[in-house]
Design a protein around this motif. Structure first.
Motif, short mmCIF file in Angstrom:
data_model
loop_
_atom_site.label_atom_id
_atom_site.label_comp_id
_atom_site.label_asym_id
_atom_site.label_seq_id
_atom_site.Cartn_x
_atom_site.Cartn_y
_atom_site.Cartn_z
N GLU A 127 0.84 -1.21 0.00
CA GLU A 127 0.00 0.00 0.00
C GLU A 127 0.87 1.25 0.00
O GLU A 127 0.56 2.23 -0.68
CB GLU A 127 -0.94 -0.01 1.22
N GLN A 128 1.97 1.22 0.72
CA GLN A 128 2.89 2.36 0.72
C GLN A 128 3.44 2.60 -0.69
O GLN A 128 3.52 3.75 -1.14
CB GLN A 128 4.05 2.11 1.68
N LYS A 129 3.79 1.52 -1.37
CA LYS A 129 4.30 1.64 -2.75
C LYS A 129 3.22 2.19 -3.69
O LYS A 129 3.50 3.02 -4.55
CB LYS A 129 4.80 0.29 -3.25
N ARG A 130 1.98 1.72 -3.51
CA ARG A 130 0.88 2.22 -4.33
C ARG A 130 0.66 3.72 -4.09
O ARG A 130 0.44 4.49 -5.03
CB ARG A 130 -0.41 1.45 -4.02
N ILE A 131 0.77 4.14 -2.84
CA ILE A 131 0.61 5.56 -2.50
C ILE A 131 1.71 6.38 -3.17
O ILE A 131 1.44 7.46 -3.72
CB ILE A 131 0.62 5.74 -0.97
N ILE A 132 2.93 5.89 -3.14
CA ILE A 132 4.05 6.60 -3.77
C ILE A 132 3.82 6.76 -5.26
O ILE A 132 4.02 7.85 -5.82
CB ILE A 132 5.38 5.87 -3.49
N VAL A 133 3.38 5.69 -5.93
CA VAL A 133 3.10 5.76 -7.37
C VAL A 133 2.02 6.81 -7.64
O VAL A 133 2.13 7.61 -8.58
CB VAL A 133 2.68 4.37 -7.91
N GLU A 134 0.99 6.81 -6.83
CA GLU A 134 -0.12 7.76 -7.01
C GLU A 134 0.37 9.20 -6.80
O GLU A 134 0.02 10.11 -7.57
CB GLU A 134 -1.25 7.42 -6.04
N ILE A 135 1.16 9.42 -5.78
CA ILE A 135 1.68 10.77 -5.50
C ILE A 135 2.58 11.23 -6.65
O ILE A 135 2.49 12.38 -7.09
CB ILE A 135 2.45 10.79 -4.16
N GLU A 136 3.43 10.34 -7.16
CA GLU A 136 4.29 10.70 -8.27
C GLU A 136 3.48 11.06 -9.51
O GLU A 136 3.81 11.99 -10.25
CB GLU A 136 5.28 9.57 -8.57
N LYS A 137 2.38 10.32 -9.75
CA LYS A 137 1.51 10.62 -10.88
C LYS A 137 0.93 12.02 -10.76
O LYS A 137 0.97 12.81 -11.70
CB LYS A 137 0.38 9.58 -10.97
N TRP A 138 0.42 12.33 -9.57
CA TRP A 138 -0.19 13.65 -9.37
C TRP A 138 0.85 14.76 -9.39
O TRP A 138 0.57 15.87 -9.85
CB TRP A 138 -1.01 13.66 -8.07
N ASN A 139 2.06 14.48 -8.90
CA ASN A 139 3.12 15.49 -8.97
C ASN A 139 3.48 15.81 -10.41
O ASN A 139 3.73 16.97 -10.75
CB ASN A 139 4.37 15.02 -8.20
N THR A 140 3.48 14.81 -11.28
CA THR A 140 3.75 15.03 -12.70
C THR A 140 2.67 15.92 -13.30
O THR A 140 2.96 16.86 -14.05
CB THR A 140 3.81 13.68 -13.45
N ILE A 141 1.43 15.63 -12.96
CA ILE A 141 0.31 16.44 -13.47
C ILE A 141 0.42 17.88 -12.95
O ILE A 141 0.26 18.83 -13.72
CB ILE A 141 -1.04 15.81 -13.06
#
Length: 77
Positions: A27-41
């Motif tokens: 879940e921590q890894k999934r959160i990191i991926v999601e945060i990185e996606k939103w940071n790119t946006i």
């Protein structure tokens, strides 16, 4: 006991003996991926915002130049 003005805080001693629940590693890894996606946006939005502000500034300047030279409306000779 926390210290502060109308805002309780966790003191160092209390934090050292406290249990802080953490999500599972997956879940921590999934959160990191999601945060990185939103940071790119957000980075993309920030870039376009800067470009848009530059364009607006340029257009305002051009309109002012045209207005001062009498080219915005037909002139009455």
């Amino acid at each position: 006991m926390g210290y502060g003005v109308k805002m309780p805080r966790l003191g160092t001693n209390d934090a050292l003996v406290s249990y802080i629940p953490m999500p599972p590693l997956n879940e921590q890894k999934r959160i990191i991926v999601e945060i990185e996606k939103w940071n790119t946006i957000l980075d993309t939005i920030e870039k376009y915002k800067f470009d848009l502000l530059c364009t607006i500034k340029s257009i305002k300047s051009r309109i002012l130049d045209l207005a001062l030279s009498g080219k915005l409306v037909s002139q009455d000779p």
